[in-house]
Write a protein that holds these residues in place. Structure first.
Motif, short mmCIF file in Angstrom:
data_model
loop_
_atom_site.label_atom_id
_atom_site.label_comp_id
_atom_site.label_asym_id
_atom_site.label_seq_id
_atom_site.Cartn_x
_atom_site.Cartn_y
_atom_site.Cartn_z
N SER A 181 0.86 -1.19 0.00
CA SER A 181 0.00 0.00 0.00
C SER A 181 0.89 1.23 0.00
N TRP B 231 -6.24 -1.17 0.48
CA TRP B 231 -5.75 -0.38 -0.64
C TRP B 231 -6.45 -0.80 -1.93
N TRP C 125 -1.00 7.86 1.80
CA TRP C 125 -2.34 7.28 1.78
C TRP C 125 -3.36 8.30 2.32
N LYS D 286 -3.76 -4.37 4.97
CA LYS D 286 -3.39 -3.12 4.30
C LYS D 286 -3.57 -3.24 2.79
N ARG D 287 -3.09 -4.34 2.21
CA ARG D 287 -3.22 -4.55 0.77
C ARG D 287 -4.70 -4.63 0.38
N LYS E 139 5.83 4.09 -1.34
CA LYS E 139 5.21 2.78 -1.24
C LYS E 139 5.71 2.00 -0.02
#
Length: 82
Positions: free
Chosen positions: A6, A55, A12, A51-52, A79
């Protein structure tokens, strides 16, 4: 080789603010809000998988609303790699 998970928390947050502005101003708060980013305590208590997944949900939200142009291309320094 590490895999992209992410954006880093600060990036973010910035991207989420752009999507929230779009939701507020362009979508007139219609429909669901963009997914909340996993930052701050959410970052510390979430796995790389979570998290992935969040995202990817954010990217899907933007794609469904034709606003992916608000999500800039990330440099490697922006990243998080698991």
């Amino acid at each position: 080789m590490e895999d992209f998970v992410s954006p880093l928390p600060g990036v973010w947050h910035e991207l989420h603010q752009r999507l929230m502005d779009f939701w507020t101003n362009d979508l007139n708060k219609m429909g669901i809000k963009p997914p909340i980013p996993l930052i701050l305590a959410g970052w510390n208590f979430s796995s790389d998988y979570e998290k992935r997944d969040r995202w990817q949900a954010t990217l899907k939200w933007a794609e469904e609303r034709c606003c992916t142009h608000l999500i800039k291309e990330l440099s490697d320094e922006e990243k998080y790699f698991g």
